[in-house]
Each structure stands twice: as structure tokens, then as C-alpha cells.
Enzyme design. Structure first.
Site, PDB file in Angstrom:
ATOM      1  N   ARG A  87       0.872  -0.907  -0.007  1.00 45.61           N
ATOM      2  CA  ARG A  87      -0.288   0.050   0.020  1.00 45.61           C
ATOM      3  C   ARG A  87       0.835   0.958  -0.040  1.00 45.61           C
ATOM      4  O   ARG A  87       0.476   2.283   0.210  1.00 45.61           O
ATOM      5  CB  ARG A  87      -0.529  -0.054   1.390  1.00 45.61           C
ATOM      6  CG  ARG A  87      -2.432  -0.367   0.906  1.00 45.61           C
ATOM      7  CD  ARG A  87      -2.840  -0.462   2.395  1.00 45.61           C
ATOM      8  NE  ARG A  87      -4.503  -0.858   2.004  1.00 45.61           N
ATOM      9  CZ  ARG A  87      -5.107  -1.376   2.431  1.00 45.61           C
ATOM     10  NH1 ARG A  87      -5.078  -2.691   2.372  1.00 45.61           N
ATOM     11  NH2 ARG A  87      -6.404  -1.679   2.162  1.00 45.61           N
ATOM     12  N   ARG A 150     -18.410  -4.034   9.119  1.00 42.22           N
ATOM     13  CA  ARG A 150     -16.983  -3.261   9.793  1.00 42.22           C
ATOM     14  C   ARG A 150     -16.636  -2.028   9.783  1.00 42.22           C
ATOM     15  O   ARG A 150     -17.675  -1.388   9.776  1.00 42.22           O
ATOM     16  CB  ARG A 150     -16.511  -3.295   8.463  1.00 42.22           C
ATOM     17  CG  ARG A 150     -15.311  -5.013   7.765  1.00 42.22           C
ATOM     18  CD  ARG A 150     -14.558  -4.792   6.704  1.00 42.22           C
ATOM     19  NE  ARG A 150     -13.858  -3.807   6.711  1.00 42.22           N
ATOM     20  CZ  ARG A 150     -12.011  -3.903   5.779  1.00 42.22           C
ATOM     21  NH1 ARG A 150     -12.274  -4.928   4.255  1.00 42.22           N
ATOM     22  NH2 ARG A 150     -11.654  -2.797   5.556  1.00 42.22           N
TER      23      ARG A 150
HETATM   24  P1  AMP Z   1      -8.592  -4.091   3.552  1.00 38.33           P
HETATM   25  O1  AMP Z   1      -9.389  -5.082   4.384  1.00 38.33           O
HETATM   26  O2  AMP Z   1      -7.258  -4.125   3.038  1.00 38.33           O
HETATM   27  O3  AMP Z   1      -9.558  -2.084   2.987  1.00 38.33           O
HETATM   28  O4  AMP Z   1      -8.046  -2.838   5.118  1.00 38.33           O
HETATM   29  C1  AMP Z   1      -8.151  -2.757   6.436  1.00 38.33           C
HETATM   30  C2  AMP Z   1      -7.122  -1.578   6.953  1.00 38.33           C
HETATM   31  O5  AMP Z   1      -6.681  -2.987   7.903  1.00 38.33           O
HETATM   32  C3  AMP Z   1      -6.786  -0.905   6.526  1.00 38.33           C
HETATM   33  O6  AMP Z   1      -7.223   0.987   6.307  1.00 38.33           O
HETATM   34  C4  AMP Z   1      -5.466  -0.672   7.022  1.00 38.33           C
HETATM   35  O7  AMP Z   1      -5.191   0.381   8.354  1.00 38.33           O
HETATM   36  C5  AMP Z   1      -5.727  -2.155   7.830  1.00 38.33           C
HETATM   37  N1  AMP Z   1      -4.215  -2.412   6.464  1.00 38.33           N
HETATM   38  C6  AMP Z   1      -4.771  -3.752   5.694  1.00 38.33           C
HETATM   39  N2  AMP Z   1      -3.905  -3.506   4.137  1.00 38.33           N
HETATM   40  C7  AMP Z   1      -2.431  -2.838   4.740  1.00 38.33           C
HETATM   41  C8  AMP Z   1      -1.281  -2.781   4.200  1.00 38.33           C
HETATM   42  N3  AMP Z   1      -0.747  -3.212   3.477  1.00 38.33           N
HETATM   43  N4  AMP Z   1      -0.596  -1.656   4.839  1.00 38.33           N
HETATM   44  C9  AMP Z   1      -1.192  -0.694   6.173  1.00 38.33           C
HETATM   45  N5  AMP Z   1      -2.500  -1.069   7.116  1.00 38.33           N
HETATM   46  C10 AMP Z   1      -3.021  -1.991   5.963  1.00 38.33           C
END
Ligand code: AMP
Length: 207
Positions: A87, A150
Site C-alpha cells: 500500500r 465493518r
Molecule cells: P482492507 O481490508 O484491505 O481494506 O484493510 C483494512 C485496514 O487494515 C486498512 O485500512 C489498514 O488500516 C489495514 N491494512 C491492511 N493492509 C495494510 C497494509 N498493506 N499496510 C498497512 N495497513 C494495512
């Protein structure tokens, strides 16, 4: 088990989770998703605090934590679909040191659609399947009743997540445009249409 090494990248709400699940099932790949891994370990104390604090604010969890998750998962996988990582630029560098990607699928979706999808999203806690209050509710009443929102899908947090995406992840995607396995997919289409494009792209690039 397939041995394709696939990255799926795009904004929050672009459909990465839905399409990755399908890719993992159909090609026999490991679904490596930092978001799910962090949600399962929200309250683990680290030297930077707990993942929950960052996630509920819509911010990125510190790199060391997610890098470690990805390293361990990729070490034990032959083929994989990587979802939610990298990311930012530093995660890209780390990833380059531990693996090589065959295909980079960029799911492109406009901001208005993203906000609608995320704020209306509901998750089945038993299967992890995503639904939507307006566009896609399950017929089964039992499933409908157990759906959850969520914590980070509230409008305020969604706006912050999209800001963080613009600032950190968009430049990452722009750099991947030069990758030989890069393909842009129109993520505004129906899930089945997106899937058709994905399957075609993966088959072409890994034949
Ligand atoms: P997601 O389910 O991919 O939308 O991720 C939910 C949350 O998890 C994000 O908003 C971040 O807070 C954290 N997160 C997930 N993947 C990453 C990553 N590669 N780097 C940093 N934080 C992450």
C-alpha cells in the site's frame, strides 16, 4: 495447486476481496490478505500499539507489522493472490526483495462508486462473503440476520481510507503500470464481468 503469483491492487471497495477469493478457489492459490490477517489480530499488542487503533482511524498499520505477515504467508505458498498489500512505496521495496509477480491486476473504480460500495457493505462473519444493503442482499434470512458492518466502513472512516489510498497507494499503482504483467481491469462492471476479464488476463499471462 496453481503456481501463479498474482497481485490484485486497487482502492478500498474496488472488489479485491471478492475477486481474490474467486481466483484462489479456481486456480488453487493461497489468498494472502493483510486486511483479514490484521482483523484477526486486531488487539495484539506490538511496540507500535494494536492494529485496531490504526484500522479504526482508517490509517495504515506500521510497515514492520504487515511486512512480517506477508513474508510468512508467501514463504509457505506456492502460488498466491496477494490482496491489500503493498500500500506504499516502502512495502513495494520489501515485496520486491521476497518474491516476483507474474500478474498485476489493477481494479479501477471511481470514487463515488467506492463510497457507495463501502458504506453499504455488509459482511457475513461466518463465510467472509460480502453483501450490499442496496445492491446485493442474500435471499437466506438466516444469513441476512447475521450480517455485520465493518468498523471502518462508516462514512467518516471511508473518506479517510480513500484519502490514505490517494496519498500512498495511487503512486504505487502508477509505478506498476510499467510491470510486464500489469493489466487494468474495469472494476465498475458487475462482479461476473470483472471475473471474466480477470480470468482472461491471468490465462494470457501465465499460459
Ligand atoms: P482492507 O481490508 O484491505 O481494506 O484493510 C483494512 C485496514 O487494515 C486498512 O485500512 C489498514 O488500516 C489495514 N491494512 C491492511 N493492509 C495494510 C497494509 N498493506 N499496510 C498497512 N495497513 C494495512
Amino acid at each position: 495447486m496453481g503456481d501463479q503469483q498474482i497481485l490484485i491492487i486497487g482502492a478500498p471497495g474496488a472488489g479485491k476481496g471478492t475477486q481474490s477469493k474467486r481466483l484462489a478457489e479456481e486456480y488453487g492459490l493461497e489468498h494472502v490478505t493483510t486486511g483479514d490477517a490484521l482483523r484477526e489480530n486486531k488487539d495484539v499488542e506490538t511496540e507500535h500499539g494494536t492494529p485496531r487503533e490504526y484500522m479504526e482511524a482508517g490509517e495504515l498499520v506500521p510497515d514492520e507489522l504487515v511486512n512480517e505477515i506477508v513474508k510468512e504467508a508467501l514463504e509457505s505458498a506456492d502460488g498466491y493472490v496477494l490482496d491489500g498489500y503493498p500500500r506504499n512505496e516502502s512495502q513495494v521495496e520489501y515485496l520486491e526483495g521476497i518474491t516476483e509477480l507474474d500478474v498485476v491486476l489493477h481494479l479501477e473504480v471511481g470514487e463515488e462508486t467506492l463510497v457507495d460500495r463501502l458504506t453499504g457493505r455488509r459482511v457475513d462473519p461466518e463465510t467472509g462473503d460480502n453483501y450490499h444493503v442496496e445492491f446485493d442482499m442474500p435471499d437466506d434470512e438466516e444469513i441476512r440476520e447475521r450480517l455485520e458492518q465493518r468498523d471502518d466502513d462508516t462514512e467518516e472512516t471511508v473518506r479517510e481510507r480513500l484519502r490514505v489510498f490517494e496519498e500512498n497507494t495511487k503512486p504505487v499503482i502508477e509505478n506498476y503500470e510499467d510491470h510486464e504483467g500489469y493489466v487494468r481491469i474495469d472494476g465498475e462492471q458487475s462482479p461476473d464481468e470483472v471475473w471474466d476479464d480477470i480470468r482472461e488476463a491471468v490465462n494470457e499471462r501465465t499460459a
